[in-house]
Every structure is written in C-alpha cells, then in structure tokens.
Design a protein around this motif. Structure first.
Motif, PDB file in Angstrom:
ATOM      1  N   ALA A  27       0.851  -1.187   0.000  1.00 20.38           N
ATOM      2  CA  ALA A  27       0.000   0.000   0.000  1.00 20.38           C
ATOM      3  C   ALA A  27       0.885   1.235   0.000  1.00 20.38           C
ATOM      4  O   ALA A  27       1.954   1.251   0.629  1.00 20.38           O
ATOM      5  CB  ALA A  27      -0.921   0.017   1.217  1.00 20.38           C
ATOM      6  N   TYR A  28       0.435   2.254  -0.706  1.00 26.31           N
ATOM      7  CA  TYR A  28       1.123   3.544  -0.744  1.00 26.31           C
ATOM      8  C   TYR A  28       0.170   4.589  -0.183  1.00 26.31           C
ATOM      9  O   TYR A  28      -0.986   4.679  -0.604  1.00 26.31           O
ATOM     10  CB  TYR A  28       1.521   3.908  -2.173  1.00 26.31           C
ATOM     11  N   VAL A  29       0.654   5.367   0.776  1.00 30.87           N
ATOM     12  CA  VAL A  29      -0.198   6.370   1.413  1.00 30.87           C
ATOM     13  C   VAL A  29       0.530   7.706   1.454  1.00 30.87           C
ATOM     14  O   VAL A  29       1.693   7.778   1.852  1.00 30.87           O
ATOM     15  CB  VAL A  29      -0.623   5.925   2.835  1.00 30.87           C
ATOM     16  N   THR A  30      -0.145   8.762   1.004  1.00 29.22           N
ATOM     17  CA  THR A  30       0.478  10.080   1.044  1.00 29.22           C
ATOM     18  C   THR A  30       0.335  10.691   2.430  1.00 29.22           C
ATOM     19  O   THR A  30      -0.725  10.645   3.053  1.00 29.22           O
ATOM     20  CB  THR A  30      -0.147  11.032   0.006  1.00 29.22           C
ATOM     21  N   SER A  31       1.431  11.250   2.898  1.00 24.32           N
ATOM     22  CA  SER A  31       1.472  12.019   4.143  1.00 24.32           C
ATOM     23  C   SER A  31       1.894  13.424   3.747  1.00 24.32           C
ATOM     24  O   SER A  31       2.966  13.607   3.161  1.00 24.32           O
ATOM     25  CB  SER A  31       2.480  11.409   5.117  1.00 24.32           C
ATOM     26  N   GLU A  32       1.063  14.405   4.049  1.00 24.17           N
ATOM     27  CA  GLU A  32       1.305  15.752   3.535  1.00 24.17           C
ATOM     28  C   GLU A  32       2.604  16.373   4.031  1.00 24.17           C
ATOM     29  O   GLU A  32       3.121  17.302   3.419  1.00 24.17           O
ATOM     30  CB  GLU A  32       0.125  16.657   3.869  1.00 24.17           C
ATOM     31  N   THR A  33       3.150  15.863   5.123  1.00 27.92           N
ATOM     32  CA  THR A  33       4.398  16.429   5.633  1.00 27.92           C
ATOM     33  C   THR A  33       5.567  15.449   5.611  1.00 27.92           C
ATOM     34  O   THR A  33       6.721  15.874   5.707  1.00 27.92           O
ATOM     35  CB  THR A  33       4.218  16.938   7.076  1.00 27.92           C
ATOM     36  N   ALA A  34       5.300  14.143   5.464  1.00 26.32           N
ATOM     37  CA  ALA A  34       6.392  13.163   5.499  1.00 26.32           C
ATOM     38  C   ALA A  34       6.764  12.621   4.130  1.00 26.32           C
ATOM     39  O   ALA A  34       7.898  12.209   3.909  1.00 26.32           O
ATOM     40  CB  ALA A  34       6.033  12.001   6.425  1.00 26.32           C
ATOM     41  N   GLY A  35       5.814  12.586   3.185  1.00 27.50           N
ATOM     42  CA  GLY A  35       6.090  12.027   1.863  1.00 27.50           C
ATOM     43  C   GLY A  35       5.096  10.936   1.525  1.00 27.50           C
ATOM     44  O   GLY A  35       3.893  11.103   1.702  1.00 27.50           O
ATOM     45  N   VAL A  36       5.594   9.810   1.052  1.00 28.41           N
ATOM     46  CA  VAL A  36       4.743   8.668   0.715  1.00 28.41           C
ATOM     47  C   VAL A  36       5.171   7.472   1.555  1.00 28.41           C
ATOM     48  O   VAL A  36       6.314   7.017   1.472  1.00 28.41           O
ATOM     49  CB  VAL A  36       4.836   8.304  -0.783  1.00 28.41           C
ATOM     50  N   GLY A  37       4.255   6.978   2.380  1.00 33.65           N
ATOM     51  CA  GLY A  37       4.531   5.795   3.175  1.00 33.65           C
ATOM     52  C   GLY A  37       4.309   4.540   2.353  1.00 33.65           C
ATOM     53  O   GLY A  37       3.346   4.452   1.588  1.00 33.65           O
ATOM     54  N   VAL A  38       5.208   3.574   2.497  1.00 37.42           N
ATOM     55  CA  VAL A  38       5.112   2.295   1.786  1.00 37.42           C
ATOM     56  C   VAL A  38       4.849   1.214   2.832  1.00 37.42           C
ATOM     57  O   VAL A  38       5.679   0.977   3.715  1.00 37.42           O
ATOM     58  CB  VAL A  38       6.407   1.993   1.006  1.00 37.42           C
ATOM     59  N   ILE A  39       3.684   0.569   2.739  1.00 35.70           N
ATOM     60  CA  ILE A  39       3.270  -0.411   3.736  1.00 35.70           C
ATOM     61  C   ILE A  39       3.342  -1.817   3.157  1.00 35.70           C
ATOM     62  O   ILE A  39       2.754  -2.097   2.105  1.00 35.70           O
ATOM     63  CB  ILE A  39       1.838  -0.121   4.227  1.00 35.70           C
ATOM     64  N   ASP A  40       4.074  -2.687   3.826  1.00 39.23           N
ATOM     65  CA  ASP A  40       4.124  -4.103   3.478  1.00 39.23           C
ATOM     66  C   ASP A  40       2.833  -4.735   3.993  1.00 39.23           C
ATOM     67  O   ASP A  40       2.609  -4.814   5.203  1.00 39.23           O
ATOM     68  CB  ASP A  40       5.349  -4.750   4.138  1.00 39.23           C
ATOM     69  N   LEU A  41       1.964  -5.183   3.085  1.00 34.32           N
ATOM     70  CA  LEU A  41       0.656  -5.681   3.498  1.00 34.32           C
ATOM     71  C   LEU A  41       0.696  -7.102   4.038  1.00 34.32           C
ATOM     72  O   LEU A  41      -0.266  -7.547   4.670  1.00 34.32           O
ATOM     73  CB  LEU A  41      -0.334  -5.584   2.332  1.00 34.32           C
ATOM     74  N   ASP A  42       1.778  -7.829   3.807  1.00 30.04           N
ATOM     75  CA  ASP A  42       1.923  -9.140   4.437  1.00 30.04           C
ATOM     76  C   ASP A  42       2.234  -8.983   5.923  1.00 30.04           C
ATOM     77  O   ASP A  42       1.707  -9.712   6.768  1.00 30.04           O
ATOM     78  CB  ASP A  42       3.037  -9.943   3.759  1.00 30.04           C
ATOM     79  N   GLN A  43       3.092  -8.011   6.233  1.00 29.96           N
ATOM     80  CA  GLN A  43       3.497  -7.780   7.622  1.00 29.96           C
ATOM     81  C   GLN A  43       2.675  -6.680   8.298  1.00 29.96           C
ATOM     82  O   GLN A  43       2.719  -6.528   9.514  1.00 29.96           O
ATOM     83  CB  GLN A  43       4.983  -7.395   7.669  1.00 29.96           C
ATOM     84  N   MET A  44       1.947  -5.897   7.508  1.00 34.93           N
ATOM     85  CA  MET A  44       1.198  -4.744   7.997  1.00 34.93           C
ATOM     86  C   MET A  44       2.102  -3.798   8.785  1.00 34.93           C
ATOM     87  O   MET A  44       1.808  -3.370   9.906  1.00 34.93           O
ATOM     88  CB  MET A  44       0.008  -5.171   8.860  1.00 34.93           C
ATOM     89  N   THR A  45       3.218  -3.456   8.149  1.00 36.17           N
ATOM     90  CA  THR A  45       4.171  -2.532   8.752  1.00 36.17           C
ATOM     91  C   THR A  45       4.604  -1.487   7.730  1.00 36.17           C
ATOM     92  O   THR A  45       4.607  -1.747   6.524  1.00 36.17           O
ATOM     93  CB  THR A  45       5.425  -3.267   9.266  1.00 36.17           C
ATOM     94  N   LEU A  46       4.980  -0.325   8.240  1.00 37.26           N
ATOM     95  CA  LEU A  46       5.523   0.736   7.397  1.00 37.26           C
ATOM     96  C   LEU A  46       6.988   0.415   7.141  1.00 37.26           C
ATOM     97  O   LEU A  46       7.818   0.500   8.040  1.00 37.26           O
ATOM     98  CB  LEU A  46       5.380   2.087   8.102  1.00 37.26           C
ATOM     99  N   LYS A  47       7.304   0.021   5.911  1.00 36.24           N
ATOM    100  CA  LYS A  47       8.674  -0.415   5.641  1.00 36.24           C
ATOM    101  C   LYS A  47       9.550   0.697   5.076  1.00 36.24           C
ATOM    102  O   LYS A  47      10.777   0.581   5.081  1.00 36.24           O
ATOM    103  CB  LYS A  47       8.679  -1.609   4.690  1.00 36.24           C
ATOM    104  N   GLN A  48       8.938   1.774   4.588  1.00 34.78           N
ATOM    105  CA  GLN A  48       9.720   2.843   3.976  1.00 34.78           C
ATOM    106  C   GLN A  48       8.867   4.099   3.882  1.00 34.78           C
ATOM    107  O   GLN A  48       7.642   4.026   3.770  1.00 34.78           O
ATOM    108  CB  GLN A  48      10.164   2.428   2.568  1.00 34.78           C
ATOM    109  N   THR A  49       9.508   5.254   3.955  1.00 40.34           N
ATOM    110  CA  THR A  49       8.841   6.515   3.650  1.00 40.34           C
ATOM    111  C   THR A  49       9.647   7.219   2.568  1.00 40.34           C
ATOM    112  O   THR A  49      10.834   7.482   2.747  1.00 40.34           O
ATOM    113  CB  THR A  49       8.725   7.417   4.886  1.00 40.34           C
TER     114      THR A  49
END
Length: 349
Positions: A27-49
């Motif tokens: 999953a890719y999620v925009t954060s208006e102040t941090a950038g784009v969060g990249v979520i590993d959906l198998d682990q349900m964790t934020l693996k990169q911003t």
C-alpha cells in the motif's frame, strides 16, 4: 565465457528481485508532511517513507503494473513519477496551482488542480483544521490530462470550482468529476477532455467522492455539507435516491464483492456501511480523526483507512469491521492505493 556467466547471474538476480517485489502486496499512502509511506501488506508494517521534501503530496495513483506511482504535490504544483522499485523520483510534470486528485487510466494521468483555491498549509498537530475555500469570482478548477509516455500535459480542461473526486464510466469512455464549489458533477470525454454535460446537485451540498456501482448502472456521490450521499442514474445522472450519513462524508467505495458500500464520515470519526443494492444502513464503525480515503487490501480481507488527524492508517478486519492495528508515523495521511489493485475510494480493481 566467464563474462557471459556473470551477466546471466546479474540478469537472473534482477528478474528475481523484480518478481519478489511484485509478489509482495503493498500500500502507498500520502502524508502531507512526510512524503509517501510504503506499507508491506503481508506484515502490515511501514517499511519505507519516500521523502518528497516540502512538496505536500495528496492524490496518488499507480500505473497498471505497479512499477510507477504518480503523486500530486500541492506545494510545488506538479506531478511526481516515482519508480516503485527504488522509491526515487524519475520525472516531474508541471501541473499548476494546488494539484490534488490523481487517477491513472489508459495511458494518461488525470490531475485536478485549483488555481483559485486560497487555503493555506495544514496547521500544526492539535490545531483545528484549516478549511480551504474559493471565492465565487475566482478561476474555476481545471483537469490536466498527462500523457504518461512523455509525462507532458496534453490537454487542460476547465471544470467547476474546487474539483474534487474523479471517476470513469464503466465503458471507459467518460470521465466524471465532482465540483465542491458549485455543487455539480461534470462529465468529459476520456482522452480529449471534451465537455459533455454538467449536472447540478443541491445548493451548498459540496459533492466530494464519486464511485460507480459494481453493475455500472449508478453512481454514488457523497455530499460533505449536506451529510448525505446521492445515487445517480448511470445514463442520465438524475438523482434516484438520497441517503443520510453522519457528518462530513467524503471517501466512498464498494467492497470487492459488490455487497456493501462504505462511506468515510470524516468529521464524525466513523466509517459507515450500507447495503450496496438497497443503500440501507448496516453499521457504523468507529475509526480515527479525519479519515478521508480508504482501500481494501488486494485479497479483500482488510480495510485500510488514511486518517489525517490521527496521523495513521487504521487497519480493519473487512469481515467484522474491528480495528486490528494502527500504522503510525504518517502525519496528515491523505490518500491510499494498493498494488495489486484493489477496491477503494481512489483506486478501483
């Protein structure tokens, strides 16, 4: 011989790495102040911003094979093309003032932007949200149509004031957009942006989200100020039903099975569930603050809500609507899409 062997090994490793990445639901999620969060959906964790500096990313959309992510940057007035394998910006396209919503469709990116908007940057955590608005005499919003091969704007189409949601007709021939500022839904020809018609909704209702029904016979449009959604006939766009919601309905989507309709009542900290056929109310699900957009996971088992004022993505069980966890470190989370593609308020399967 040794050179050929090494070259073959490198090529094989590259293919394996690409396949591994493609096989991991993301999953890719925009954060208006941090950038784009990249979520590993198998682990349900934020693996990169993916840092975008002070660009102020909002809308986002993936190409068909998930190799490129396109992000509308409010502060810099452009569209970023990001290589999802590296997280690096490859190219940028100048759009105009305040680009917001992005949808990729058939080789083009459709980007809404609002030259007349006077809203400022987001407030600090704990401050009340700053409302964006346009003066009625300000220029209307526009839709930039970007050719993804050249990443150049090939058409720019005038729309209504504060153009917001974007949807495509089931036959792929028409583009529909909601215009908050003048309470309309506008229809254009896909590819060229030729205006086809405009439909007026209730005055002051502020239409925002729009989604085609699974059978393609209707559209659902959320009305933020009226605290309702309307169901429009897919042929003539006449209102066939009006349904009450909780406060501030915005993001809207049907589940992958086409049995339920979900509406994010962003000002009420609630995700509402309705029957997709009758539009009868089914359930109210407590979620975070200002959850604007959401997406199902590719397997349809979970729901992911980008909750801007909670600075997190809420993860819900799609069967019982219970919150499983929150994925934090996503200040002012705004939009969310997945690869492989799944049903959601921005993307579609």
């Amino acid at each position: 011989m040794r050179f050929r062997y090494k070259a073959a090994c490198v090529a094989s490793m590259t293919v394996i790495a690409s396949l591994t990445q493609a096989a991991t639901p993301t999953a890719y999620v925009t954060s208006e102040t941090a950038g784009v969060g990249v979520i590993d959906l198998d682990q349900m964790t934020l693996k990169q911003t993916i840092s975008l500096g002070k660009d102020g990313p909002r809308g986002l959309s993936l190409n068909a094979d998930g190799t490129k992510l396109y992000v509308a940057n409010k502060a810099t007035g452009d569209l970023s093309e990001i290589d999802t394998s590296t997280g690096k910006i490859v190219r940028r396209a100048k759009i105009g003032q305040n680009p917001e919503f992005v949808r990729v469709f058939k080789g083009y990116a459709y980007v809404t932007y609002e030259p007349g908007e006077s809203g400022g940057p987001p407030g600090a955590p704990g401050e009340p949200p700053k409302e964006e608005h346009e003066d009625e005499n300000s220029p209307p919003a526009e839709i930039a149509i970007v050719d993804l091969k050249s990443l150049k704007v090939v058409h720019s189409v005038k729309s209504g004031h504060e153009t917001e949601g974007v949807e495509f007709s089931p036959d792929g021939k028409e583009l529909l957009v909601t215009n908050e500022g003048d309470d309309t839904v506008s229809v254009y020809r896909v590819g060229t942006g030729k205006p086809l018609r405009t439909v007026k909704l209730a005055k002051g209702s502020r239409p925002r989200g729009i989604k085609a029904s699974p059978d393609g016979k209707q559209y659902v449009v959320t009305l933020e100020n009226a605290n309702k959604f309307v169901v429009l006939n897919g042929r003539d766009l006449k209102t066939v039903k009006t349904v009450d919601t909780k406060t501030g309905p915005y993001g809207v989507a049907f589940d992958p099975q086409g049995k339920r309709l979900f509406v994010a009542a962003s000002r009420d900290k609630t995700l509402q569930v309705f029957d997709a056929k009758t539009y009868e109310h089914v359930s109210d699900v407590p979620v975070g603050q200002r959850c604007w957009h959401f997406s199902f996971t590719p397997d349809g088992a979970k729901l992911l809500l980008a909750c801007g004022r909670s600075n997190a993505v809420y993860v819900l069980d799609a069967a019982n609507y219970q919150t499983i966890k929150q994925i934090g470190d996503l200040p002012l989370a705004w939009g969310i899409v997945t690869y492989p593609a799944s049903a959601g308020s921005i993307g579609s399967k």
